[in-house]
Design an enzyme around this catalytic site. Structure first.
Site, PDB file in Angstrom:
ATOM      1  N   LYS A  35      18.292 -13.192 -22.409  1.00 18.22           N
ATOM      2  CA  LYS A  35      18.236 -13.449 -20.973  1.00 18.22           C
ATOM      3  C   LYS A  35      18.937 -14.780 -20.658  1.00 18.22           C
ATOM      4  CE  LYS A  35      14.628 -13.374 -17.429  1.00 18.22           C
ATOM      5  NZ  LYS A  35      13.190 -13.484 -17.202  1.00 18.22           N
ATOM      6  N   PHE A 161       4.575 -19.003  -2.696  1.00 13.32           N
ATOM      7  CA  PHE A 161       4.309 -17.994  -1.658  1.00 13.32           C
ATOM      8  C   PHE A 161       5.587 -17.245  -1.293  1.00 13.32           C
ATOM      9  CE2 PHE A 161       1.116 -21.377  -1.105  1.00 13.32           C
ATOM     10  CZ  PHE A 161      -0.042 -20.635  -1.241  1.00 13.32           C
ATOM     11  N   LEU A 262       0.494  -5.642   9.603  1.00 12.63           N
ATOM     12  CA  LEU A 262      -0.333  -4.603  10.207  1.00 12.63           C
ATOM     13  C   LEU A 262       0.485  -3.328  10.352  1.00 12.63           C
ATOM     14  CD1 LEU A 262      -2.432  -6.374  12.996  1.00 12.63           C
ATOM     15  CD2 LEU A 262      -3.246  -5.392  10.860  1.00 12.63           C
ATOM     16  N   CYS A 272       2.631  -8.224  -6.944  1.00 12.08           N
ATOM     17  CA  CYS A 272       1.668  -9.273  -6.562  1.00 12.08           C
ATOM     18  C   CYS A 272       0.374  -8.737  -5.961  1.00 12.08           C
ATOM     19  CB  CYS A 272       2.330 -10.242  -5.607  1.00 12.08           C
ATOM     20  SG  CYS A 272       3.819 -10.948  -6.290  1.00 12.08           S
ATOM     21  N   LYS A 334       9.722  -2.292  -1.799  1.00 14.04           N
ATOM     22  CA  LYS A 334      10.002  -2.668  -0.407  1.00 14.04           C
ATOM     23  C   LYS A 334      11.514  -2.853  -0.300  1.00 14.04           C
ATOM     24  CE  LYS A 334       9.537  -7.682  -0.552  1.00 14.04           C
ATOM     25  NZ  LYS A 334       8.873  -8.825   0.025  1.00 14.04           N
TER      26      LYS A 334
END
Ligand code: UGA
Length: 445
Positions: A35, A161, A262, A272, A334
């Site tokens: 890597k 985050f 939502l 995660c 996603k």
């Protein structure tokens, strides 16, 4: 300032490249020599918008370099960010073996470094970015004390985050930077490190290490809980004929709730949320506490995909499905990532492939990883455009909401032999599609 980064996954590589881009000298280390060899020539092992350019630029300017030498990071810099993976084991328990291995190595290296040990000023400021169960820093501090390194290695937490697909932007424009530390010297260093990013807004929060560890788990679990909440409500909306888009807007307009996270759909995936909800549940149990909300968040998420499949089975019988060829859009967990870990789209294909005749799947970014993940299924063809997925299909299933799918002209859906669409991400204009005589099944609409 010099910085070392341990681990070159999403978090480590984005952190290293961004710090290098800010002008610091950064050493990125990983135990996988292959890597590192690829990274040295600018080959990034995953797709993240903006990252490859940043790595190329900072390699060229020599602000960034890579090494697989386990000792080099600690001799290179006094500031070390640990970004190793903390996956979950088969029972959902956080697996801290990479963290513990690195720690053992750091202790061994520094105990052999006479110059470091004899210099009373010399210290290593170690910040853990990896997601770690609350109480981990306390445990590692005990190990340091046992090795007489408690006042030489100053350990703090600085949880990340970052969202995949916008990680570089999230790093450069953070909502907040949380630092869990009881070491003023380390706090001063990290304030300085992030100064150029945070100068316009005071978004740094200094806490105890315990609070900081909990903040990370609680933030991800809360967001996952919001998704499960709206998914549960979507079933009521389906049952009595509401529209989940209207419902989301209606509740999200309350500032105390806000409209983010939502969006009803197939449920949350990725490396995660599933891991961290399980992790929090495990940590609660280990502290003799119950974790009803985490358990419910998990179980709604697990059943959401089944809920979607039951919509398909309600329209077609199992017998009928065997004859059907289906188009499927999206396989990544996603949009804008090549990550298929815990991808609900992949789980959906694993459920559908044995039931149908053939799947024509289109995935713009994560195709190679998806093929690997689905290699056992022989009735899948990976096509090279969204329209090619529709051409020979009876119906369409939308599993990941890439922006290009939103804008496909509805006239193309008339090619679907059964004129039927199952939209697992609620992205199409239901009224328009139905007005063309096409059956539309979303979630909660
Ligand atoms: C998540 C958090 O958002 C980050 O803040 C955190 O740093 C990161 O985990 C981490 O712990 O490393 P990420 O996993 O990249 O980031 O992805 P998200 O954008 O949060 O999406 C997670 C899942 O929830 C996806 O499967 C997405 O489709 C789903 N989702 C999201 C919904 O189903 N509905 C929504 O309204 C939002």
């Amino acid at each position: 300032m010099k910085i070392s980064i341990i681990g070159t996954g999403y978090v480590g590589l984005v952190t290293g490249a961004c710090f290098a881009n800010m002008g610091y000298e950064v050493c990125c280390a990983d135990v996988l020599p292959d890597k590192i060899d690829s990274l040295k020539i600018g080959v990034i092992p995953f797709f993240e918008p903006g990252l490859a350019d940043m790595v190329e630029r900072t390699l060229e300017s020599k602000n960034l370099f890579f090494t697989s030498d386990v000792k080099e990071p600690s001799s290179f810099a006094d500031v070390i960010f640990i970004c190793v993976g903390t996956p979950q084991d088969a029972l959902g328990k956080p697996d801290l073996s990479y963290l513990d291995e690195y720690f053992a190595q750091l202790i061994k290296t520094l105990k052999q470094d006479k110059k470091f040990l004899e210099d009373i000023e010399a210290k290593k400021h170690v910040f853990i970015k990896s997601t770690i169960p609350p109480g981990t820093i306390k445990r590692l501090n005990l190990t340091l004390s046992k090795n007489n390194l408690g006042d030489k290695i100053l350990l703090s937490s600085n949880p990340e985050f970052l969202k995949e697909g916008s990680a570089v932007q999230d790093f450069m424009k953070p909502d907040r930077v949380v630092v869990g530390s009881s070491h003023q010297e380390s706090i001063d260093i990290i304030v300085e490190l992030y100064r150029s990013i945070l100068w316009k807004s005071d978004r740094m929060l200094i806490t105890s290490s315990e609070s900081s560890e909990i903040i990370k788990y609680a933030a991800n679990s809360f967001l996952a809980m919001k998704i499960s909440f709206i998914n549960q409500i979507s079933r009521l909306s389906d049952a009595i004929g509401g529209d989940i888009h209207e419902i989301r807007k209606g509740i999200g307009m309350d500032e105390r709730i806000n409209p983010h996270f939502l969006y009803a759909g197939l449920g949350y995936g990725g490396s995660c949320f599933p891991k961290d909800v399980n992790g929090l549940e495990f940590v609660m149990r280990s502290n003799d506490l119950t974790s009803e909300l985490m358990t419910a968040t998990n179980s709604v998420n697990d059943s959401q995909i089944q809920y979607f499949v039951s919509k398909i089975l309600h329209f077609y019988s199992l017998e009928n499905l065997k004859e059907k060829e289906i188009g499927l859009w999206g396989l990544a967990f996603k949009p804008n990532t090549d990550d298929v870990r815990e991808s609900v789209a992949i789980k959906l294909v694993k459920l559908l492939a044995p039931m149908v005749k053939h799947i024509y799947a289109y995935e713009p970014i994560a195709k190679e990883n998806a093929i690997q993940e689905l290699k056992d299924f022989k009735n899948i063809t990976y096509v090279d455009s969204s329209l090619n997925a529709i051409r020979d299909s009876h119906f369409l299933v939308i599993a990941t909401e890439y922006s290009q799918f939103w804008n496909v002209s509805p006239k193309h859906f008339l090619q679907l032999k059964d004129k039927c669409i199952f939209d697992g991400r609620n992205i199409l204009d239901k009224n328009k599609i139905e007005s063309m005589g096409i059956r539309y099944f979303g979630i909660g609409r």
